[in-house]
Design a protein around this motif. Sequence first.
Motif, PDB file in Angstrom:
ATOM      1  N   LEU A   1       0.841  -1.194   0.000  1.00  0.00           N
ATOM      2  CA  LEU A   1       0.000   0.000   0.000  1.00  0.00           C
ATOM      3  C   LEU A   1       0.879   1.247   0.000  1.00  0.00           C
ATOM      4  O   LEU A   1       1.978   1.257   0.562  1.00  0.00           O
ATOM      5  CB  LEU A   1      -0.905   0.028   1.238  1.00  0.00           C
ATOM      6  CG  LEU A   1      -2.041  -0.996   1.311  1.00  0.00           C
ATOM      7  CD1 LEU A   1      -2.797  -0.830   2.614  1.00  0.00           C
ATOM      8  CD2 LEU A   1      -2.989  -0.848   0.128  1.00  0.00           C
ATOM      9  N   HIS A   2       0.377   2.300  -0.626  1.00  0.00           N
ATOM     10  CA  HIS A   2       1.044   3.595  -0.559  1.00  0.00           C
ATOM     11  C   HIS A   2       1.105   4.042   0.911  1.00  0.00           C
ATOM     12  O   HIS A   2       0.223   3.705   1.704  1.00  0.00           O
ATOM     13  CB  HIS A   2       0.252   4.612  -1.397  1.00  0.00           C
ATOM     14  CG  HIS A   2       0.876   5.970  -1.456  1.00  0.00           C
ATOM     15  ND1 HIS A   2       0.671   6.925  -0.485  1.00  0.00           N
ATOM     16  CD2 HIS A   2       1.703   6.527  -2.376  1.00  0.00           C
ATOM     17  CE1 HIS A   2       1.346   8.018  -0.806  1.00  0.00           C
ATOM     18  NE2 HIS A   2       1.979   7.802  -1.947  1.00  0.00           N
ATOM     19  N   PRO A   3       2.141   4.803   1.302  1.00  0.00           N
ATOM     20  CA  PRO A   3       2.228   5.244   2.698  1.00  0.00           C
ATOM     21  C   PRO A   3       0.952   5.895   3.224  1.00  0.00           C
ATOM     22  O   PRO A   3       0.559   5.658   4.371  1.00  0.00           O
ATOM     23  CB  PRO A   3       3.400   6.236   2.672  1.00  0.00           C
ATOM     24  CG  PRO A   3       4.288   5.714   1.587  1.00  0.00           C
ATOM     25  CD  PRO A   3       3.360   5.172   0.546  1.00  0.00           C
TER      26      PRO A   3
ATOM     27  N   GLN B   1      -1.411   3.205   3.934  1.00  0.00           N
ATOM     28  CA  GLN B   1      -1.018   2.503   5.161  1.00  0.00           C
ATOM     29  C   GLN B   1      -1.540   3.241   6.383  1.00  0.00           C
ATOM     30  O   GLN B   1      -1.950   2.616   7.363  1.00  0.00           O
ATOM     31  CB  GLN B   1       0.503   2.370   5.217  1.00  0.00           C
ATOM     32  CG  GLN B   1       1.074   1.397   4.204  1.00  0.00           C
ATOM     33  CD  GLN B   1       2.564   1.202   4.370  1.00  0.00           C
ATOM     34  OE1 GLN B   1       3.149   1.571   5.381  1.00  0.00           O
ATOM     35  NE2 GLN B   1       3.190   0.612   3.363  1.00  0.00           N
ATOM     36  N   GLN B   2      -1.549   4.555   6.308  1.00  0.00           N
ATOM     37  CA  GLN B   2      -2.111   5.315   7.428  1.00  0.00           C
ATOM     38  C   GLN B   2      -3.620   5.118   7.523  1.00  0.00           C
ATOM     39  O   GLN B   2      -4.181   5.097   8.619  1.00  0.00           O
ATOM     40  CB  GLN B   2      -1.764   6.794   7.271  1.00  0.00           C
ATOM     41  CG  GLN B   2      -0.276   7.058   7.455  1.00  0.00           C
ATOM     42  CD  GLN B   2       0.052   8.529   7.475  1.00  0.00           C
ATOM     43  OE1 GLN B   2      -0.445   9.312   6.660  1.00  0.00           O
ATOM     44  NE2 GLN B   2       0.894   8.923   8.401  1.00  0.00           N
ATOM     45  N   ASP B   3      -4.284   4.971   6.369  1.00  0.00           N
ATOM     46  CA  ASP B   3      -5.706   4.599   6.384  1.00  0.00           C
ATOM     47  C   ASP B   3      -5.877   3.257   7.091  1.00  0.00           C
ATOM     48  O   ASP B   3      -6.789   3.074   7.907  1.00  0.00           O
ATOM     49  CB  ASP B   3      -6.256   4.501   4.963  1.00  0.00           C
ATOM     50  CG  ASP B   3      -6.438   5.863   4.313  1.00  0.00           C
ATOM     51  OD1 ASP B   3      -6.422   6.862   5.045  1.00  0.00           O
ATOM     52  OD2 ASP B   3      -6.599   5.908   3.083  1.00  0.00           O
ATOM     53  N   LEU B   4      -5.016   2.317   6.739  1.00  0.00           N
ATOM     54  CA  LEU B   4      -5.079   0.990   7.343  1.00  0.00           C
ATOM     55  C   LEU B   4      -4.860   1.068   8.843  1.00  0.00           C
ATOM     56  O   LEU B   4      -5.536   0.385   9.621  1.00  0.00           O
ATOM     57  CB  LEU B   4      -4.034   0.070   6.703  1.00  0.00           C
ATOM     58  CG  LEU B   4      -3.896  -1.332   7.298  1.00  0.00           C
ATOM     59  CD1 LEU B   4      -5.215  -2.088   7.230  1.00  0.00           C
ATOM     60  CD2 LEU B   4      -2.796  -2.110   6.571  1.00  0.00           C
ATOM     61  N   LEU B   5      -3.929   1.911   9.262  1.00  0.00           N
ATOM     62  CA  LEU B   5      -3.668   2.067  10.688  1.00  0.00           C
ATOM     63  C   LEU B   5      -4.906   2.583  11.407  1.00  0.00           C
ATOM     64  O   LEU B   5      -5.221   2.146  12.521  1.00  0.00           O
ATOM     65  CB  LEU B   5      -2.488   3.023  10.897  1.00  0.00           C
ATOM     66  CG  LEU B   5      -1.976   3.186  12.323  1.00  0.00           C
ATOM     67  CD1 LEU B   5      -1.522   1.850  12.893  1.00  0.00           C
ATOM     68  CD2 LEU B   5      -0.837   4.191  12.380  1.00  0.00           C
ATOM     69  N   ARG B   6      -5.630   3.491  10.769  1.00  0.00           N
ATOM     70  CA  ARG B   6      -6.881   3.983  11.367  1.00  0.00           C
ATOM     71  C   ARG B   6      -7.924   2.876  11.453  1.00  0.00           C
ATOM     72  O   ARG B   6      -8.683   2.787  12.422  1.00  0.00           O
ATOM     73  CB  ARG B   6      -7.416   5.170  10.559  1.00  0.00           C
ATOM     74  CG  ARG B   6      -6.677   6.470  10.789  1.00  0.00           C
ATOM     75  CD  ARG B   6      -7.419   7.637  10.164  1.00  0.00           C
ATOM     76  NE  ARG B   6      -7.363   7.600   8.711  1.00  0.00           N
ATOM     77  CZ  ARG B   6      -6.407   8.163   7.984  1.00  0.00           C
ATOM     78  NH1 ARG B   6      -5.419   8.797   8.584  1.00  0.00           N
ATOM     79  NH2 ARG B   6      -6.436   8.090   6.663  1.00  0.00           N
TER      80      ARG B   6
ATOM     81  N   HIS C   1       7.415  -3.145   9.336  1.00  0.00           N
ATOM     82  CA  HIS C   1       8.668  -2.443   9.079  1.00  0.00           C
ATOM     83  C   HIS C   1       8.410  -0.986   8.721  1.00  0.00           C
ATOM     84  O   HIS C   1       9.316  -0.182   8.681  1.00  0.00           O
ATOM     85  CB  HIS C   1       9.413  -3.071   7.887  1.00  0.00           C
ATOM     86  CG  HIS C   1      10.050  -4.379   8.182  1.00  0.00           C
ATOM     87  ND1 HIS C   1       9.751  -5.534   7.477  1.00  0.00           N
ATOM     88  CD2 HIS C   1      10.960  -4.742   9.110  1.00  0.00           C
ATOM     89  CE1 HIS C   1      10.466  -6.534   7.948  1.00  0.00           C
ATOM     90  NE2 HIS C   1      11.202  -6.087   8.939  1.00  0.00           N
ATOM     91  N   SER C   2       7.151  -0.691   8.404  1.00  0.00           N
ATOM     92  CA  SER C   2       6.827   0.597   7.800  1.00  0.00           C
ATOM     93  C   SER C   2       6.695   1.703   8.846  1.00  0.00           C
ATOM     94  O   SER C   2       5.963   1.545   9.836  1.00  0.00           O
ATOM     95  CB  SER C   2       5.513   0.497   7.023  1.00  0.00           C
ATOM     96  OG  SER C   2       5.095   1.774   6.600  1.00  0.00           O
ATOM     97  N   PRO C   3       7.348   2.830   8.635  1.00  0.00           N
ATOM     98  CA  PRO C   3       7.183   3.961   9.568  1.00  0.00           C
ATOM     99  C   PRO C   3       5.773   4.530   9.548  1.00  0.00           C
ATOM    100  O   PRO C   3       5.366   5.205  10.494  1.00  0.00           O
ATOM    101  CB  PRO C   3       8.207   4.985   9.063  1.00  0.00           C
ATOM    102  CG  PRO C   3       8.445   4.632   7.636  1.00  0.00           C
ATOM    103  CD  PRO C   3       8.303   3.143   7.556  1.00  0.00           C
ATOM    104  N   PHE C   4       5.035   4.248   8.458  1.00  0.00           N
ATOM    105  CA  PHE C   4       3.687   4.795   8.346  1.00  0.00           C
ATOM    106  C   PHE C   4       2.642   3.921   9.052  1.00  0.00           C
ATOM    107  O   PHE C   4       1.470   4.271   9.091  1.00  0.00           O
ATOM    108  CB  PHE C   4       3.326   4.971   6.872  1.00  0.00           C
ATOM    109  CG  PHE C   4       4.317   5.827   6.140  1.00  0.00           C
ATOM    110  CD1 PHE C   4       4.312   7.196   6.279  1.00  0.00           C
ATOM    111  CD2 PHE C   4       5.294   5.241   5.342  1.00  0.00           C
ATOM    112  CE1 PHE C   4       5.237   7.987   5.629  1.00  0.00           C
ATOM    113  CE2 PHE C   4       6.231   6.019   4.682  1.00  0.00           C
ATOM    114  CZ  PHE C   4       6.209   7.396   4.829  1.00  0.00           C
ATOM    115  N   MET C   5       3.088   2.783   9.591  1.00  0.00           N
ATOM    116  CA  MET C   5       2.200   1.914  10.374  1.00  0.00           C
ATOM    117  C   MET C   5       2.516   2.040  11.864  1.00  0.00           C
ATOM    118  O   MET C   5       2.161   1.177  12.650  1.00  0.00           O
ATOM    119  CB  MET C   5       2.363   0.463   9.927  1.00  0.00           C
ATOM    120  CG  MET C   5       1.830   0.162   8.537  1.00  0.00           C
ATOM    121  SD  MET C   5       0.037   0.323   8.430  1.00  0.00           S
ATOM    122  CE  MET C   5      -0.476  -0.994   9.529  1.00  0.00           C
TER     123      MET C   5
END
Length: 735
Positions: free
Chosen positions: A432-434, A437-442, A458-462
Amino acid sequence: MHDRKGDLPSRREHIIPSSLHGYVKNETRKDEVQPSMKLRSFRVRNYRCIDDSGEAPVEHIKALVGKNESGKTSILKALHKFNPATPEPFNGLKEFPRRRFHEYEDKATVVELKVSLDHDEMDELAQIDPRLAEVSGASVTRDYAGRYAVELLPDIQTPSPNLKGVFPFLIQLRGTIDRLDDTTLGREGGVRWKLLDALSRVGTGIVEETDLSNASSSREAFIRQLQEIQVVLEKSTDEGSKKTIRDIVRLILNTIDWPSIDTRINKYIVERLPVFVYFENYAILSGRIHLPSFVERFIAGELNPEENTARMLLSFLKLDPEKLVKLGTHEGKSSQEVQEAFDTRALMVDRAALSVSGLLADIWQQRKARLDLAIDGEYLRLWVADADGSRVELEQSSKGFQWFLSFYIVFMMESLQGKDTVLLLDEPGLHLHPAAQQDLLRVLGKLSEKNQVIYSTHSPFMIDLDHIDTISVLAETPKGTKISEPTKTTDKTALFPLQAALGYALSRGLYTGQYSLLVENITDLWILSTISQHFRESSHGSIDDDIVITPSGGGQKSALFATMLSGQNMGVSVLLDSDVEGISVKKQLIESPIARETNVLFVNDATQESGRVMELEDLLPPSLYLRFVNDAYSGELGKNRLGNEALAKDVQIRRYVEAELEKRGVSFSRFRVARQIMNDLPNIPFSQFPPEFVQNMERLFLYINRIKPEHTAQPIIARSSRHSSLRAIFSRSRS
């Protein structure tokens, strides 16, 4: 309490008695799902690359961060096998650490969980035995043989099931009987003496050390003697004392029956353990579902992963694929019946399309998209519609969108099947685009309100830096992989994803200067750099030019930022408000293996008031700070300017101003006043500053400069007040 061991099932399985181990699994019968307990922490041992992970706390959501081969997947796999929805036993031959396989035995513990009980569960345990009323949780382990061991938290120490163990209860029973109201005449009279007589016979002919928990003549005699007390007690009219005596007798009987009660407690706890659902690979949903083939394979139990995702979508939409197929056939129908069946089928799909149209509105923020359904002969087709109404088949949308949709459907349906499960995800959202990924985190945050979530990344955006307590780092140590808090890790490379996340959160990269001063917020940077610049221009002590002032975005982030910078071999000072949060951050830094050399300062270190709670604004003379406030709010205040007459000695000046402005219906902005200080303070003649203020600031600057191994005085360069006070912010060493 003794460990209660047994080969016990998850809460979804029936339990039947076994001879020695208490319980064994019955794989053929499913009972009603029991509400589960909340996971509070976990610990993995003796599994793959992990000898002992250490304890990791869990609230609603937990992110596991670490480099490749650090053990993230092993942690998730071990947790899943602890209590899976579908039985999956541990395999010691394959999963016990190979370098230590000579130590293997099936009683080796693999996972330990700590769970908490809610009020209803605490009440149910107290009904088993009143001594369990204070139990608020349990520690549960599972070994390679699949046996569980339960320890209550706090642990309950029960007496030995013999006369010696129950003797204190007998003494208590005697005291209660002595206080019994025995004034009733007639048949109910003389109960107290009859009870004392029955009590005197309790234990007669029984050896003090005899174990009364085992079937024996001594046990039968002891129970019969207690029953005599209960029979006599029924004649008493003193209801209060009767209840107390009954409770004591119950405690005595429970004590000699404790092995049986222990088993009941074991059964109760294990049946309510949270079930772990593991997500590793997600099949991408197809945009074309051939309904007759789908139904045929569904009935045969032969759905492939892609079709299984489609099954979950149909279930989510409450669409019956068999009914859709039947409505789409012509056999045995008149032309009118065929038309009515087709209309019914179209109406079913249209209604489903309406329910699914808003599915992505709250979770997919990349672009406005709507999921549409349509029936096309024997096919159910999925379309993605843009805001302008144009549609494309699902297969023609981005892979990231397809993955996100498929994941969300599977995730939602699995979580709806059982309340209070723990959802395990291994590297979710890799392609996923960063921003997605933030959408996914929400989405994960939303789902964690009902089901706890543990995921690796590993992703900083997660990584959610606003909730650092939800992040754990898997670090390699001489003793194997360990789980630790980010500020306490000893593995610098494991921090790279957090370092990237922090840089993104602050919208700036890490500074490359050799020395950094971390302050809590941007206003601290403005005020401190302005004062330092004015002091330098007036040939007084100031912050050295090659120390870069950096706002961290809050006290808690200062600890993490200091760890990052220290990990890059930079000299770091941290200036904190002298409040509870500041004290907590200092403690974290002192305990940090990497950042322990950080120069930690409190604002009040510059004064002689070590116990006072202070912010940077409190170093300014109150009258001077109020002058800046009055100038900044001159339009709102007019002639009704603020004074310091009502300012108590230990009250923070900012809090005082905020309260006074609120009385006047004016909203306070820390930034507005800080900007006024930046503009006006450089124009104040240095001679007008009170000596105490000058002394305090020079002391603070001296402490800050100690970050440098060998501090030497910097040359004083006189500057005109026309120079911007912001120049100090961007200063860099040119050496």
